[in-house]
Design an enzyme around this catalytic site. Sequence first.
Site, short mmCIF file in Angstrom:
data_model
loop_
_atom_site.label_atom_id
_atom_site.label_comp_id
_atom_site.label_asym_id
_atom_site.label_seq_id
_atom_site.Cartn_x
_atom_site.Cartn_y
_atom_site.Cartn_z
CG HIS A 162 -2.09 0.91 1.11
ND1 HIS A 162 -2.13 1.98 0.26
CD2 HIS A 162 -3.28 0.92 1.78
CE1 HIS A 162 -3.28 2.62 0.39
NE2 HIS A 162 -4.00 1.99 1.30
CG HIS A 210 -5.57 5.94 -1.11
ND1 HIS A 210 -5.88 6.75 -2.19
CD2 HIS A 210 -5.89 4.67 -1.48
CE1 HIS A 210 -6.37 6.00 -3.16
NE2 HIS A 210 -6.38 4.75 -2.77
CE1 TYR A 241 -4.02 4.16 6.20
CE2 TYR A 241 -4.72 4.50 3.92
CZ TYR A 241 -5.02 4.24 5.25
OH TYR A 241 -6.32 4.07 5.62
#
Length: 210
Positions: A12, A15, A17
């Site tokens: 990931h 977004h 993070y």
Amino acid sequence: MGFAGFDGVEIHGAHGYLLDQFMKDSVNDRTDHYGGSLANRCRFPLEIVEAVSQEIGPKRVGIRLSPYSAHSDAISSNPAELAVYMASSLNKYNILYAHYVEARVRNADIDIETHETLEPVRKAFKGTLLVAGGHTRESGNNAVLAGNSDLVAYGKLFLANPDLPKRFKLNAALNTHNRETFYTQDPVVGYTDYPFLEESDDTKENTTLH
């Protein structure tokens, strides 16, 4: 690193993070070799890609990126440059895929008009490219047919339509997602309570397949 029964890992890097924060110069104010230049800001995410690939094999690894997004104030002053730099750099690791969020999607359900596209990313990345970001049946088909993506990922539409492939095949009406039920503690409401398509005999006879 255990798989918990899964076939692979999607890192990931999107977004707002941690990895996205390293890449975005609006929030990365480090003065060491993980901050400052574009190469430095992308160093940590690429080290993660390398480490995971070495652990489980690159063909079990993907990464999700949102260079154009503005989640949690993680914003790039030059998202197009960031997008292409990461795409080019990822070629070194021969991972299974790169998964990019479309340029028009800046935050949650908010889409904006923009001339920026992921076409430069498609040209730079040599592996399988996935795109995501508010695609419809039509726009998803067009993205693949135009050669701008190998695959299209659907999130909210799949959540609200557990039989989404069938609905796309029949070009049937879609359920509308309810964002208020996202990320709740209820294991049913908003997750497993969306209705399946009730296909009548008339629908079978009158629907044109695409």
